[in-house]
Motif scaffolding. Structure first.
Motif, PDB file in Angstrom:
ATOM      1  N   ASP A 170     119.901  86.283  93.599  1.00 51.28           N
ATOM      2  CA  ASP A 170     119.749  84.835  93.470  1.00 51.28           C
ATOM      3  C   ASP A 170     118.640  84.462  92.487  1.00 51.28           C
ATOM      4  O   ASP A 170     118.672  83.389  91.900  1.00 51.28           O
ATOM      5  CB  ASP A 170     119.450  84.194  94.826  1.00 51.28           C
ATOM      6  CG  ASP A 170     120.620  84.287  95.801  1.00 51.28           C
ATOM      7  OD1 ASP A 170     121.750  84.593  95.369  1.00 51.28           O
ATOM      8  OD2 ASP A 170     120.391  84.049  97.002  1.00 51.28           O
ATOM      9  N   ASN A 171     117.648  85.347  92.334  1.00 47.96           N
ATOM     10  CA  ASN A 171     116.534  85.067  91.426  1.00 47.96           C
ATOM     11  C   ASN A 171     116.980  85.197  89.971  1.00 47.96           C
ATOM     12  O   ASN A 171     117.829  86.017  89.639  1.00 47.96           O
ATOM     13  CB  ASN A 171     115.382  86.047  91.662  1.00 47.96           C
ATOM     14  CG  ASN A 171     114.534  85.671  92.857  1.00 47.96           C
ATOM     15  OD1 ASN A 171     114.815  84.716  93.567  1.00 47.96           O
ATOM     16  ND2 ASN A 171     113.488  86.428  93.085  1.00 47.96           N
ATOM     17  N   VAL A 178     114.911  81.252  92.511  1.00 46.38           N
ATOM     18  CA  VAL A 178     116.347  81.089  92.696  1.00 46.38           C
ATOM     19  C   VAL A 178     116.878  80.217  91.558  1.00 46.38           C
ATOM     20  O   VAL A 178     116.344  79.142  91.277  1.00 46.38           O
ATOM     21  CB  VAL A 178     116.656  80.468  94.072  1.00 46.38           C
ATOM     22  CG1 VAL A 178     118.130  80.097  94.188  1.00 46.38           C
ATOM     23  CG2 VAL A 178     116.271  81.431  95.197  1.00 46.38           C
ATOM     24  N   THR A 202     118.201  84.329 101.259  1.00 41.85           N
ATOM     25  CA  THR A 202     118.245  84.510  99.813  1.00 41.85           C
ATOM     26  C   THR A 202     118.541  85.980  99.525  1.00 41.85           C
ATOM     27  O   THR A 202     118.290  86.850 100.350  1.00 41.85           O
ATOM     28  CB  THR A 202     116.912  84.105  99.157  1.00 41.85           C
ATOM     29  OG1 THR A 202     115.854  84.835  99.759  1.00 41.85           O
ATOM     30  CG2 THR A 202     116.662  82.613  99.288  1.00 41.85           C
ATOM     31  N   ARG A 203     119.088  86.225  98.352  1.00 45.15           N
ATOM     32  CA  ARG A 203     119.429  87.581  97.930  1.00 45.15           C
ATOM     33  C   ARG A 203     118.680  87.911  96.653  1.00 45.15           C
ATOM     34  O   ARG A 203     118.331  87.010  95.878  1.00 45.15           O
ATOM     35  CB  ARG A 203     120.941  87.686  97.678  1.00 45.15           C
ATOM     36  CG  ARG A 203     121.774  87.257  98.885  1.00 45.15           C
ATOM     37  CD  ARG A 203     123.213  87.014  98.519  1.00 45.15           C
ATOM     38  NE  ARG A 203     123.307  85.995  97.473  1.00 45.15           N
ATOM     39  CZ  ARG A 203     124.428  85.671  96.850  1.00 45.15           C
ATOM     40  NH1 ARG A 203     125.552  86.272  97.158  1.00 45.15           N
ATOM     41  NH2 ARG A 203     124.446  84.748  95.910  1.00 45.15           N
ATOM     42  N   SER A 250     125.654  76.678  95.468  1.00 44.77           N
ATOM     43  CA  SER A 250     126.349  77.595  96.363  1.00 44.77           C
ATOM     44  C   SER A 250     125.861  77.418  97.800  1.00 44.77           C
ATOM     45  O   SER A 250     126.650  77.434  98.738  1.00 44.77           O
ATOM     46  CB  SER A 250     126.133  79.038  95.893  1.00 44.77           C
ATOM     47  OG  SER A 250     126.699  79.943  96.794  1.00 44.77           O
ATOM     48  N   TYR A 251     124.553  77.248  97.955  1.00 49.83           N
ATOM     49  CA  TYR A 251     124.004  76.998  99.295  1.00 49.83           C
ATOM     50  C   TYR A 251     124.555  75.686  99.863  1.00 49.83           C
ATOM     51  O   TYR A 251     124.890  75.604 101.046  1.00 49.83           O
ATOM     52  CB  TYR A 251     122.480  76.933  99.261  1.00 49.83           C
ATOM     53  CG  TYR A 251     121.749  78.181  98.843  1.00 49.83           C
ATOM     54  CD1 TYR A 251     122.327  79.447  98.880  1.00 49.83           C
ATOM     55  CD2 TYR A 251     120.438  78.097  98.408  1.00 49.83           C
ATOM     56  CE1 TYR A 251     121.621  80.576  98.496  1.00 49.83           C
ATOM     57  CE2 TYR A 251     119.716  79.219  98.026  1.00 49.83           C
ATOM     58  CZ  TYR A 251     120.320  80.457  98.071  1.00 49.83           C
ATOM     59  OH  TYR A 251     119.605  81.565  97.695  1.00 49.83           O
ATOM     60  N   VAL A 259     122.602  78.548  92.007  1.00 57.57           N
ATOM     61  CA  VAL A 259     122.703  79.109  93.353  1.00 57.57           C
ATOM     62  C   VAL A 259     122.480  78.024  94.411  1.00 57.57           C
ATOM     63  O   VAL A 259     123.067  78.073  95.490  1.00 57.57           O
ATOM     64  CB  VAL A 259     121.718  80.283  93.533  1.00 57.57           C
ATOM     65  CG1 VAL A 259     121.741  80.834  94.940  1.00 57.57           C
ATOM     66  CG2 VAL A 259     122.033  81.378  92.509  1.00 57.57           C
TER      67      VAL A 259
END
Length: 146
Positions: free
Chosen positions: A26-27, A33, A22-23, A40-41, A37
């Motif tokens: 992303d939050n 998240v 996670t980045r 995207s995963y 997103v």
């Protein structure tokens, strides 16, 4: 009797796994998240699998997959900096379409935080008309069928 629609899938029900970090970005403002997103995963695990198996040439291949349907159910929040593992399986393998199912697991948890799907219809790159799955792609996808 349990309602399977409300029960998070188990890690053991998936055939391929990909760790995804996670980045911070992303939050969302709610501290978890953001729902977009997750998709995207999903896209990342499917395309990583296909590219690593040599059956997706996204730049020059004659056959490409177009997403025609998606869905996701959320069971628990994911947040940065959670480590996430995406599990992948194929629920339906048709003549020109595939239903991929993906679950997202926090760290080493046995039950998914989220589970979703998307359907690819494979088409000729130029005509955009459905085409039969190439044999090499079908063979690779059969390894994911549940």
């Amino acid at each position: 009797m349990s309602d399977q629609r409300n029960e998070a899938p188990a890690r053991a029900d998936y055939a391929h796994f990909l760790p995804i970090g996670t980045r911070w970005m992303d939050n969302d403002v709610y501290g978890h998240v953001n729902n977009v997103v997750y998709y995207s995963y999903f896209d990342t695990v499917v395309n990583q699998f296909l590219i690593s198996r040599g059956v997706l040439d996204f730049a020059h291949g004659e056959v490409i997959g177009l997403v025609v349907e998606t869905g996701c159910r959320y069971f628990a929040s994911l947040s940065f900096p959670d480590p996430v593992t995406a599990g992948l399986r194929v629920a339906r393998l048709g003549n020109s379409s595939v239903r991929y199912e993906v679950a997202l697991f926090r760290a080493d948890e046995a039950r998914a935080a989220a589970a979703g799907f998307f359907v690819h219809v494979y088409v000729n790159r130029h005509s955009r008309r459905p085409t039969l799955l190439p044999d090499n792609l079908r063979r690779v996808l059969e390894t994911l069928v549940v």
